[in-house]
Design an enzyme around this catalytic site. Sequence first.
Site, mmCIF file in Angstrom:
data_model
loop_
_atom_site.group_PDB
_atom_site.id
_atom_site.type_symbol
_atom_site.label_atom_id
_atom_site.label_comp_id
_atom_site.label_asym_id
_atom_site.label_seq_id
_atom_site.Cartn_x
_atom_site.Cartn_y
_atom_site.Cartn_z
ATOM 1 N N ASN A 43 0.907 -1.295 -0.091
ATOM 2 C CA ASN A 43 0.064 0.151 0.075
ATOM 3 C C ASN A 43 1.003 1.292 0.123
ATOM 4 O O ASN A 43 0.549 2.383 -0.556
ATOM 5 C CB ASN A 43 -0.862 0.098 1.122
ATOM 6 C CG ASN A 43 -1.993 -1.236 1.358
ATOM 7 O OD1 ASN A 43 -2.192 -1.642 0.233
ATOM 8 N ND2 ASN A 43 -2.578 -1.453 2.489
ATOM 9 N N GLU A 137 5.299 -5.771 9.144
ATOM 10 C CA GLU A 137 4.609 -6.919 8.389
ATOM 11 C C GLU A 137 5.688 -7.821 7.943
ATOM 12 O O GLU A 137 5.357 -8.840 7.256
ATOM 13 C CB GLU A 137 3.369 -6.475 7.500
ATOM 14 C CG GLU A 137 2.339 -6.045 8.171
ATOM 15 C CD GLU A 137 1.083 -5.849 7.558
ATOM 16 O OE1 GLU A 137 -0.021 -5.829 8.080
ATOM 17 O OE2 GLU A 137 1.087 -5.986 6.223
ATOM 18 N N LEU A 221 -3.519 10.586 14.139
ATOM 19 C CA LEU A 221 -4.760 10.546 15.134
ATOM 20 C C LEU A 221 -6.011 10.684 14.391
ATOM 21 O O LEU A 221 -7.040 11.309 14.688
ATOM 22 C CB LEU A 221 -4.469 12.033 16.068
ATOM 23 C CG LEU A 221 -3.205 11.827 17.065
ATOM 24 C CD1 LEU A 221 -3.158 13.100 17.850
ATOM 25 C CD2 LEU A 221 -3.321 10.502 17.975
ATOM 26 N N GLY A 225 -6.126 14.565 13.088
ATOM 27 C CA GLY A 225 -5.032 15.041 12.383
ATOM 28 C C GLY A 225 -3.827 14.450 12.816
ATOM 29 O O GLY A 225 -3.624 13.274 13.102
ATOM 30 N N ASP A 252 -1.163 3.927 5.648
ATOM 31 C CA ASP A 252 -0.233 3.523 4.609
ATOM 32 C C ASP A 252 -0.162 4.737 3.604
ATOM 33 O O ASP A 252 1.035 4.994 3.151
ATOM 34 C CB ASP A 252 -0.606 2.193 3.840
ATOM 35 C CG ASP A 252 -0.724 1.105 4.913
ATOM 36 O OD1 ASP A 252 0.080 1.132 5.852
ATOM 37 O OD2 ASP A 252 -1.439 0.343 4.796
ATOM 38 N N ARG A 285 -13.033 5.852 -0.077
ATOM 39 C CA ARG A 285 -13.063 4.763 -1.003
ATOM 40 C C ARG A 285 -12.873 3.423 -0.229
ATOM 41 O O ARG A 285 -12.143 3.469 0.587
ATOM 42 C CB ARG A 285 -11.888 4.836 -2.043
ATOM 43 C CG ARG A 285 -12.004 6.144 -2.819
ATOM 44 C CD ARG A 285 -10.719 6.344 -3.661
ATOM 45 N NE ARG A 285 -10.614 7.499 -4.398
ATOM 46 C CZ ARG A 285 -9.713 8.042 -5.025
ATOM 47 N NH1 ARG A 285 -8.589 7.618 -4.964
ATOM 48 N NH2 ARG A 285 -9.919 8.970 -5.846
HETATM 49 O O1 RIB Z 1 -2.850 -1.081 6.769
HETATM 50 C C1 RIB Z 1 -3.870 -1.756 5.947
HETATM 51 C C2 RIB Z 1 -3.217 -2.990 5.568
HETATM 52 O O2 RIB Z 1 -2.808 -3.940 6.753
HETATM 53 C C3 RIB Z 1 -4.274 -3.985 4.792
HETATM 54 O O3 RIB Z 1 -4.129 -3.832 3.482
HETATM 55 C C4 RIB Z 1 -4.063 -5.301 5.076
HETATM 56 O O4 RIB Z 1 -3.247 -6.188 4.265
HETATM 57 C C5 RIB Z 1 -2.789 -5.077 6.380
HETATM 58 O O5 RIB Z 1 -1.781 -5.474 6.309
#
Ligand code: RIB
Length: 307
Positions: A43, A137, A221, A225, A252, A285
């Site tokens: 993202n 992640e 936040l 903001g 993201d 969206r």
């Molecule tokens: O930050 C959002 C994301 O967190 C999602 O797209 C999902 O895949 C998780 O990783």
Amino acid sequence: MGKIIVAGSINMDVVVTADRHPAIGETIAGHEVLFFPGGKGANQAVAAAKLGATTTLIGCTGADAFGHEARAFLAAQGIDLANIREVAGVATGTAIITVAAADNTIVVIPAANARVSPADVSAVTLAPGDVAVSQFEIPLPAVTAFFVHARTAGATTILNPAPAMTFERKLLEFVDVLILNETELGILAGTELRSTDEDARFIDAARSLQIAGKPSICVTLGKRGVIALVDGQVLTEPARVVDAIDTTGAGDCFVGAIAARLAAGDPLQSALGYAIAAASICVQRIGAGPSMPTAAEVTAVLKEVRA
Ligand code: RIB
């Protein structure tokens, strides 16, 4: 103009929508199930690329249908995929997301994301002016190796410590900009924070993570903001008031937009308003990856704000 290198996760988001979140042990009927490319790393790379930055993503997928779909989507955004490794016998990362009343809950299965290694992140060439971005992640040893490599090359480093976890404070020595929400800040600072707390509580918690004013810190936040500590100054930037339908990926989007502006040579101070405008478009969206705005969309919003 520098380039952006993101080391991070690539997921398929399986999204269900409902009027409300179920309580533990409860079954409720929802509306629909949708599939969107996601993953915090992907993202952030999509956000940066759509905002005009030359962007490379380092990561791993499985050799499966979700992995092929994710690659096709990322390639269509103009992202360099040469450093995405397909791992045989492992599934692509998957996130199960429930969206109700614009709020979400997410369970992530890392799968191939857990295979990203220090060797993967060290294979990419970085230079001064480039911006290196990562999150939690992918495994911590890979994140650490990436930032050490980026710092040695003279690139700017951005860490988004999400999902929140505790980590060796030494990693922060290799971070120029830390971007996190109130939950993540609370966990790192060892204090409980709520989005309704006074600014002073966030500022104190953020300062507790700094040594000699480093790294710069942006606390996102949501509707309130952003509060940022930059070069010894406290900056507050209000959010735009919009009708949010899905906040998945908004953080993201903010990270990718900050990276894009820093790579373009803007100081962090002036990148904040731009990134807030970008995130305000994203939340209107549904879905994460496909909700990232273009540079033209952000420019239009900023013109509206100034009019
Ligand atoms: O930050 C959002 C994301 O967190 C999602 O797209 C999902 O895949 C998780 O990783």
